[in-house]
Design a protein around this motif. Sequence first.
Motif, PDB file in Angstrom:
ATOM      1  N   TRP A 238       0.806  -1.210   0.000  1.00  0.00           N
ATOM      2  CA  TRP A 238       0.000   0.000   0.000  1.00  0.00           C
ATOM      3  C   TRP A 238       0.848   1.272   0.000  1.00  0.00           C
ATOM      4  O   TRP A 238       0.530   2.232  -0.714  1.00  0.00           O
ATOM      5  CB  TRP A 238      -0.934   0.004   1.210  1.00  0.00           C
ATOM      6  CG  TRP A 238      -2.017  -1.014   1.110  1.00  0.00           C
ATOM      7  CD1 TRP A 238      -2.050  -2.249   1.687  1.00  0.00           C
ATOM      8  CD2 TRP A 238      -3.249  -0.906   0.370  1.00  0.00           C
ATOM      9  NE1 TRP A 238      -3.207  -2.919   1.363  1.00  0.00           N
ATOM     10  CE2 TRP A 238      -3.968  -2.119   0.564  1.00  0.00           C
ATOM     11  CE3 TRP A 238      -3.809   0.096  -0.416  1.00  0.00           C
ATOM     12  CZ2 TRP A 238      -5.209  -2.336  -0.013  1.00  0.00           C
ATOM     13  CZ3 TRP A 238      -5.058  -0.119  -0.995  1.00  0.00           C
ATOM     14  CH2 TRP A 238      -5.741  -1.325  -0.797  1.00  0.00           C
TER      15      TRP A 238
ATOM     16  N   GLU B 105      -6.269   1.738  -6.325  1.00  0.00           N
ATOM     17  CA  GLU B 105      -6.999   0.953  -5.324  1.00  0.00           C
ATOM     18  C   GLU B 105      -7.855  -0.118  -5.997  1.00  0.00           C
ATOM     19  O   GLU B 105      -7.973  -1.244  -5.497  1.00  0.00           O
ATOM     20  CB  GLU B 105      -7.904   1.859  -4.486  1.00  0.00           C
ATOM     21  CG  GLU B 105      -7.166   2.723  -3.478  1.00  0.00           C
ATOM     22  CD  GLU B 105      -8.078   3.736  -2.814  1.00  0.00           C
ATOM     23  OE1 GLU B 105      -7.598   4.450  -1.909  1.00  0.00           O
ATOM     24  OE2 GLU B 105      -9.267   3.813  -3.183  1.00  0.00           O
TER      25      GLU B 105
ATOM     26  N   GLY C 116      -7.470   4.944   1.440  1.00  0.00           N
ATOM     27  CA  GLY C 116      -7.601   3.490   1.446  1.00  0.00           C
ATOM     28  C   GLY C 116      -8.656   2.950   2.381  1.00  0.00           C
ATOM     29  O   GLY C 116      -8.772   1.733   2.536  1.00  0.00           O
TER      30      GLY C 116
ATOM     31  N   LYS D 254      -6.273  -3.365  -6.704  1.00  0.00           N
ATOM     32  CA  LYS D 254      -6.108  -4.246  -5.556  1.00  0.00           C
ATOM     33  C   LYS D 254      -7.183  -5.332  -5.494  1.00  0.00           C
ATOM     34  O   LYS D 254      -6.991  -6.376  -4.867  1.00  0.00           O
ATOM     35  CB  LYS D 254      -6.136  -3.432  -4.258  1.00  0.00           C
ATOM     36  CG  LYS D 254      -4.824  -2.752  -3.908  1.00  0.00           C
ATOM     37  CD  LYS D 254      -3.813  -3.762  -3.391  1.00  0.00           C
ATOM     38  CE  LYS D 254      -2.580  -3.115  -2.842  1.00  0.00           C
ATOM     39  NZ  LYS D 254      -1.595  -4.129  -2.336  1.00  0.00           N
TER      40      LYS D 254
ATOM     41  N   ARG E 211     -11.296  -2.299   5.009  1.00  0.00           N
ATOM     42  CA  ARG E 211     -11.080  -1.051   4.279  1.00  0.00           C
ATOM     43  C   ARG E 211     -12.353  -0.473   3.670  1.00  0.00           C
ATOM     44  O   ARG E 211     -12.420   0.726   3.407  1.00  0.00           O
ATOM     45  CB  ARG E 211     -10.030  -1.270   3.180  1.00  0.00           C
ATOM     46  CG  ARG E 211      -8.635  -1.510   3.740  1.00  0.00           C
ATOM     47  CD  ARG E 211      -7.614  -1.773   2.656  1.00  0.00           C
ATOM     48  NE  ARG E 211      -6.265  -1.807   3.202  1.00  0.00           N
ATOM     49  CZ  ARG E 211      -5.475  -0.761   3.351  1.00  0.00           C
ATOM     50  NH1 ARG E 211      -5.913   0.441   2.985  1.00  0.00           N
ATOM     51  NH2 ARG E 211      -4.271  -0.877   3.844  1.00  0.00           N
TER      52      ARG E 211
ATOM     53  N   ASP F 227      -5.670   7.722  -6.788  1.00  0.00           N
ATOM     54  CA  ASP F 227      -5.774   6.703  -5.741  1.00  0.00           C
ATOM     55  C   ASP F 227      -6.785   5.630  -6.126  1.00  0.00           C
ATOM     56  O   ASP F 227      -6.521   4.428  -5.999  1.00  0.00           O
ATOM     57  CB  ASP F 227      -6.216   7.341  -4.415  1.00  0.00           C
ATOM     58  CG  ASP F 227      -5.082   8.039  -3.689  1.00  0.00           C
ATOM     59  OD1 ASP F 227      -3.943   8.025  -4.190  1.00  0.00           O
ATOM     60  OD2 ASP F 227      -5.344   8.604  -2.611  1.00  0.00           O
TER      61      ASP F 227
ATOM     62  N   TYR G  76       0.587   4.088  -3.039  1.00  0.00           N
ATOM     63  CA  TYR G  76       0.193   5.492  -2.925  1.00  0.00           C
ATOM     64  C   TYR G  76       1.316   6.430  -3.363  1.00  0.00           C
ATOM     65  O   TYR G  76       1.046   7.556  -3.810  1.00  0.00           O
ATOM     66  CB  TYR G  76      -0.280   5.793  -1.510  1.00  0.00           C
ATOM     67  CG  TYR G  76      -1.656   5.216  -1.254  1.00  0.00           C
ATOM     68  CD1 TYR G  76      -2.725   5.526  -2.090  1.00  0.00           C
ATOM     69  CD2 TYR G  76      -1.886   4.341  -0.192  1.00  0.00           C
ATOM     70  CE1 TYR G  76      -3.983   4.984  -1.878  1.00  0.00           C
ATOM     71  CE2 TYR G  76      -3.147   3.797   0.033  1.00  0.00           C
ATOM     72  CZ  TYR G  76      -4.188   4.126  -0.818  1.00  0.00           C
ATOM     73  OH  TYR G  76      -5.435   3.578  -0.608  1.00  0.00           O
TER      74      TYR G  76
END
Length: 292
Positions: free
Chosen positions: A18, A76, A237, A79, A91, A72, A22
């Motif tokens: 992570w 994200e 996140g 993921k 999250r 972001d 970022y």
Amino acid sequence: MIYHLLRLLLKLVSYIPWCILYALSDVLFFLLYHVAGYRRKIVRRNLTESFPEKDLSEIRRIEKQFYHFFSDMMLESCKLASISPEEIRRRMQFKNIEAVNALARQGKNVALYLGHYGNWEWVSSMPLWFDEGVTGAQIYHKLRNKNMERLMLHIRGRMGAVSVDMHKTARYITELVNARQVCVIGFIADQSPRKRESLHFLPFLHHKTPVLVGTEKIIKHYGFEAFYLDVRRVKRGYYEAEFTPLHAEPRSLPDFELTALYFSRLEQAIRRQPELYLWTHNRFKHAERSDT
């Protein structure tokens, strides 16, 4: 072959820690905003027209916050290719889920209004929070690129969500209802209709805006419960999404009133955290400016 290469690349990106992810997002922000100027004219116009009360410095601040968030969100979303159910539950937390599960235990179906707000891709983890036996589905618009669509359907389905082509919505829902299968179906209902389909207009962010009313028609026709998903970004996140009832008896409302309630809730959320809305979308191309 192309699909498998894309899937492998996505999987590799999803394994990036992570903190590094970022850091890459910060680089991506710089490239999108300062170098490429990706859709900056559309974003600036959308923001200045939607917030006429804000001066240019405030508009610029929101603009930069949006591009940071946009970067972001894209990473994200990658993921989803490998994140575990336990981590996505930490999250992306859903609040008031007990109200939805209680309705499901009574055999009632739920239609969920969403917007292009927050990380809507992570909302596909919603089925992890439902009681066993409840179908979680989302309506989507088919992509022109078949490989990208296949990839999107793969990551959205990892947590149990069913993706339904918008052109097959009525058939899919009819089959579920006939089979007495309880479902919660998400509708991202803030898209801009085609010009020939712009038949109903509502006030939205200082615009007289054409809106889609298909979700309302489905809710009333099938007798679904109507909820809005109120999303907040807690920090980088981490998100919270609360199931909030729109109206106890949607069928009792005049035509288009339920749609108006949805857009009112969405506007409240946008004004609370404006950087979380998808400002790169030319949402107001068929709209008119309004002073109200």
